[in-house]
Design a protein around this motif. Structure first.
Motif: not given
Length: 116
Positions: A44-53
């Motif tokens: 399955e596709r997996e989370f790597v990184a995100e940029i939020i407020w």
């Protein structure tokens, strides 16, 4: 219509570095949270990184090696990947979402292969 255009994948040796870029077209870039995901065959596709407020979030296995950043003037999010390992090999996808919503917009994917 929001579109995400990725670039920067390729073949790199273990321990090497790559920088992925993702440009958002057709929307107000600064109003979106931006993320990177990856997928290998049969998984399955997996989370790597995100940029939020609040700032960036990372998958545990990439902390200290990957850095996500954004340039609102260029409508672009980046993923700087250092100290790459074979297990980082995957198709990497850029994604965008309005705050407090799911990731609705996806790029076409870019292949990253870490191999000697």
């Amino acid at each position: 219509q929001v579109q995400l255009v990725e670039s920067g994948g390729g073949l790199v040796q273990p321990g090497g570095s790559l920088r992925l870029s993702c440009a958002l077209v057709g929307g107000t870039f600064s109003s979106y949270d931006m993320g990177w995901f990856r997928q290998t065959p049969g998984k399955e596709r997996e989370f790597v990184a995100e940029i939020i407020w609040r700032g960036p979030n990372y998958k545990d296995s990439v902390k200290g090696r990957f850095t996500i950043s954004r340039d609102n003037a260029k409508n672009t999010v980046y993923l700087q990947m250092n100290s790459l390992k074979a297990e980082d090999t995957a198709v990497y996808y850029c994604a965008a979402r309005p705050p407090n919503s799911g990731y609705d917009y996806w790029g076409q994917g870019t292949q990253v292969t870490v191999s000697s």
